[in-house]
Motif scaffolding. Structure first.
Motif, PDB file in Angstrom:
ATOM      1  N   SER A 152       0.799  -1.343   0.010  1.00  0.00           N
ATOM      2  CA  SER A 152      -0.072  -0.226   0.045  1.00  0.00           C
ATOM      3  C   SER A 152       0.972   1.186   0.044  1.00  0.00           C
ATOM      4  O   SER A 152       0.529   2.145  -0.727  1.00  0.00           O
ATOM      5  CB  SER A 152      -1.173  -0.174   1.135  1.00  0.00           C
ATOM      6  OG  SER A 152      -1.777  -1.146   1.095  1.00  0.00           O
ATOM      7  N   GLU A 155       2.187   1.892  -3.721  1.00  0.00           N
ATOM      8  CA  GLU A 155       0.944   2.278  -4.373  1.00  0.00           C
ATOM      9  C   GLU A 155       0.720   3.763  -3.920  1.00  0.00           C
ATOM     10  O   GLU A 155       0.464   4.743  -4.842  1.00  0.00           O
ATOM     11  CB  GLU A 155      -0.320   1.594  -4.138  1.00  0.00           C
ATOM     12  CG  GLU A 155      -0.008   0.143  -4.665  1.00  0.00           C
ATOM     13  CD  GLU A 155      -1.444  -0.819  -4.500  1.00  0.00           C
ATOM     14  OE1 GLU A 155      -2.243  -0.201  -3.756  1.00  0.00           O
ATOM     15  OE2 GLU A 155      -1.449  -1.877  -5.090  1.00  0.00           O
ATOM     16  N   THR A 156       0.717   4.080  -2.703  1.00  0.00           N
ATOM     17  CA  THR A 156       0.427   5.584  -2.305  1.00  0.00           C
ATOM     18  C   THR A 156       1.573   6.440  -2.919  1.00  0.00           C
ATOM     19  O   THR A 156       1.332   7.620  -3.521  1.00  0.00           O
ATOM     20  CB  THR A 156       0.387   5.549  -0.670  1.00  0.00           C
ATOM     21  OG1 THR A 156      -0.438   4.824  -0.412  1.00  0.00           O
ATOM     22  CG2 THR A 156       0.236   7.044  -0.475  1.00  0.00           C
ATOM     23  N   GLU A 158       3.304   5.857  -5.623  1.00  0.00           N
ATOM     24  CA  GLU A 158       3.220   5.847  -7.021  1.00  0.00           C
ATOM     25  C   GLU A 158       1.877   6.936  -7.441  1.00  0.00           C
ATOM     26  O   GLU A 158       2.352   7.757  -8.204  1.00  0.00           O
ATOM     27  CB  GLU A 158       2.738   4.546  -7.736  1.00  0.00           C
ATOM     28  CG  GLU A 158       3.990   3.367  -7.760  1.00  0.00           C
ATOM     29  CD  GLU A 158       5.102   3.926  -8.396  1.00  0.00           C
ATOM     30  OE1 GLU A 158       4.953   4.511  -9.539  1.00  0.00           O
ATOM     31  OE2 GLU A 158       6.259   3.487  -8.202  1.00  0.00           O
ATOM     32  N   ASN A 159       0.896   6.864  -6.502  1.00  0.00           N
ATOM     33  CA  ASN A 159      -0.175   7.824  -6.965  1.00  0.00           C
ATOM     34  C   ASN A 159       0.334   9.187  -6.635  1.00  0.00           C
ATOM     35  O   ASN A 159       0.028  10.263  -7.091  1.00  0.00           O
ATOM     36  CB  ASN A 159      -1.399   7.235  -6.082  1.00  0.00           C
ATOM     37  CG  ASN A 159      -2.023   6.182  -6.591  1.00  0.00           C
ATOM     38  OD1 ASN A 159      -1.613   5.787  -7.479  1.00  0.00           O
ATOM     39  ND2 ASN A 159      -2.580   5.658  -5.490  1.00  0.00           N
ATOM     40  N   THR A 160       1.164   9.538  -5.707  1.00  0.00           N
ATOM     41  CA  THR A 160       1.719  10.576  -5.252  1.00  0.00           C
ATOM     42  C   THR A 160       2.398  11.209  -6.508  1.00  0.00           C
ATOM     43  O   THR A 160       2.248  12.527  -6.683  1.00  0.00           O
ATOM     44  CB  THR A 160       2.436  10.546  -3.942  1.00  0.00           C
ATOM     45  OG1 THR A 160       1.671  10.253  -2.832  1.00  0.00           O
ATOM     46  CG2 THR A 160       3.120  11.980  -3.562  1.00  0.00           C
ATOM     47  N   LYS A 161       3.333  10.553  -6.827  1.00  0.00           N
ATOM     48  CA  LYS A 161       4.089  10.889  -8.048  1.00  0.00           C
ATOM     49  C   LYS A 161       3.279  11.310  -9.386  1.00  0.00           C
ATOM     50  O   LYS A 161       3.514  12.182 -10.014  1.00  0.00           O
ATOM     51  CB  LYS A 161       5.074   9.768  -8.615  1.00  0.00           C
ATOM     52  CG  LYS A 161       6.208   9.237  -7.447  1.00  0.00           C
ATOM     53  CD  LYS A 161       7.045   8.293  -7.946  1.00  0.00           C
ATOM     54  CE  LYS A 161       8.188   8.123  -7.202  1.00  0.00           C
ATOM     55  NZ  LYS A 161       8.911   6.695  -7.552  1.00  0.00           N
ATOM     56  N   LEU A 162       2.107  10.337  -9.573  1.00  0.00           N
ATOM     57  CA  LEU A 162       1.444  10.924 -10.695  1.00  0.00           C
ATOM     58  C   LEU A 162       0.666  12.309 -10.413  1.00  0.00           C
ATOM     59  O   LEU A 162       0.500  13.075 -11.476  1.00  0.00           O
ATOM     60  CB  LEU A 162       0.153   9.750 -10.831  1.00  0.00           C
ATOM     61  CG  LEU A 162       0.801   8.409 -11.320  1.00  0.00           C
ATOM     62  CD1 LEU A 162      -0.545   7.422 -11.086  1.00  0.00           C
ATOM     63  CD2 LEU A 162       1.313   8.468 -12.803  1.00  0.00           C
ATOM     64  N   ILE A 163       0.066  12.577  -9.144  1.00  0.00           N
ATOM     65  CA  ILE A 163      -0.500  14.040  -8.821  1.00  0.00           C
ATOM     66  C   ILE A 163       0.365  14.891  -8.817  1.00  0.00           C
ATOM     67  O   ILE A 163       0.074  15.883  -9.465  1.00  0.00           O
ATOM     68  CB  ILE A 163      -0.868  13.456  -7.295  1.00  0.00           C
ATOM     69  CG1 ILE A 163      -2.236  12.712  -7.256  1.00  0.00           C
ATOM     70  CG2 ILE A 163      -1.261  15.108  -6.818  1.00  0.00           C
ATOM     71  CD1 ILE A 163      -2.651  12.367  -5.890  1.00  0.00           C
ATOM     72  N   THR A 164       1.672  14.920  -8.396  1.00  0.00           N
ATOM     73  CA  THR A 164       2.736  15.742  -8.676  1.00  0.00           C
ATOM     74  C   THR A 164       3.141  15.967  -9.975  1.00  0.00           C
ATOM     75  O   THR A 164       3.148  17.264 -10.541  1.00  0.00           O
ATOM     76  CB  THR A 164       3.862  15.278  -7.800  1.00  0.00           C
ATOM     77  OG1 THR A 164       4.493  14.343  -8.119  1.00  0.00           O
ATOM     78  CG2 THR A 164       3.541  15.278  -6.418  1.00  0.00           C
ATOM     79  N   ASN A 166       0.845  15.664 -12.504  1.00  0.00           N
ATOM     80  CA  ASN A 166      -0.408  16.591 -13.121  1.00  0.00           C
ATOM     81  C   ASN A 166      -0.270  17.972 -12.563  1.00  0.00           C
ATOM     82  O   ASN A 166      -0.699  18.592 -13.416  1.00  0.00           O
ATOM     83  CB  ASN A 166      -1.481  15.819 -12.693  1.00  0.00           C
ATOM     84  CG  ASN A 166      -1.555  14.295 -13.328  1.00  0.00           C
ATOM     85  OD1 ASN A 166      -1.196  13.978 -14.631  1.00  0.00           O
ATOM     86  ND2 ASN A 166      -2.500  13.373 -12.496  1.00  0.00           N
TER      87      ASN A 166
END
Length: 266
Positions: A152, A155-156, A158-164, A166
């Protein structure tokens, strides 16, 4: 003298004079052909630790020659055991003081560590042991939780990387957009609206006159009132406005009182 035997000890006794009471006088005899002065020193020494003491003459040849019956100054040379004893005496004294202090300390410790205190210490040690066991179990649980949550966490991240990423794209788009022109156009639009509203407030143009002219408002109110009365009259007396008589019957005239009371003209 100088390692050569030149005489022997004849007698050892206490000195009789009161000022030197307690001191010893050693009487010795020696060969007559040995000469030395009265300033020579006679020293008592031990050749080895296992033998007795001997006399050694430290000769001096200055001054008057010594003759039979003269007294010479005596000294004692420290032997091995004597020097050791002299060095051990202060150490022994210190050791005795240390032993007395240690004995006192142990007595105080024994008084403190009575049966009740010993039992309390045992319970404390046992409680500490149980605490350590609980801490180990807790650390094991934490390690297990971290292992189960590692996926988890990944994954968190990775999601943080995607948000940053964007957010970076959005900021780039905002940076590349001509915000200055947009703000200037908006400012011009607001200026125009303010001018229009200011003109209306001052009575300029048709809308300004309509808003600010009281006479126009009064006229419109009167027209509306008259129109309302006309419609009511048409409802109450439709024959007055539409007449289909073949014989040309004359229409009834308008009666304001009946119209006001919603009554038809008879």
């Amino acid at each position: 003298m100088n390692g050569l035997k030149v005489g022997q000890v004849d007698d050892i006794d206490f000195i009789d004079t009161p000022e030197k009471r307690g001191q010893l006088v050693v009487k010795f005899s020696m060969d007559n052909d040995i000469e030395f002065s009265k300033s020579s020193i006679v020293k008592i020494y031990s050749p080895n630790p296992l033998s007795g003491s001997n006399l050694a003459i430290i000769p001096s040849y200055d001054g008057e020659h010594a003759v039979s019956g003269d007294y010479l100054k005596g000294e004692i040379e420290s032997s091995l055991f004597t020097s050791i004893g002299e060095k051990l005496d202060p150490i022994q004294t210190k050791m005795e003081n240390v032993i007395v202090s240690a004995d006192t300390l142990f007595q105080r410790i024994n008084n403190v560590l009575d049966k009740k205190t010993s039992e309390s210490i045992k319970r404390s040690v046992k409680g500490l042991e149980l605490t350590i066991i609980y801490i180990r179990k807790t650390l094991g649980s934490v390690n297990t939780m971290l292992d189960s949550s590692s996926v988890s966490f990944k994954e968190t991240l990775e999601n943080t990387k995607l948000i940053t990423g964007n957010l970076t794209k959005i900021t780039d788009t905002l940076a590349n957009s001509n915000i200055g022109d947009i703000m200037r156009k908006a400012e011009m639009t607001l200026t125009s609206v303010n001018s229009l509203l200011d003109g209306i407030d001052k009575g300029k143009g048709s809308i300004g006159k309509f808003v600010n002219d009281d006479a126009m408002y009064t006229n419109l109110t009167n027209v509306s009132k008259e129109l309302e009365e006309l419609l009511r009259e048409m409802k109450l007396n439709p024959k007055r406005f539409v007449h289909f008589s073949l014989f040309g019957k004359r229409a009834k005239s308008y009666n304001a009182e009946n119209n006001k009371n919603n009554q038809t003209n008879k």
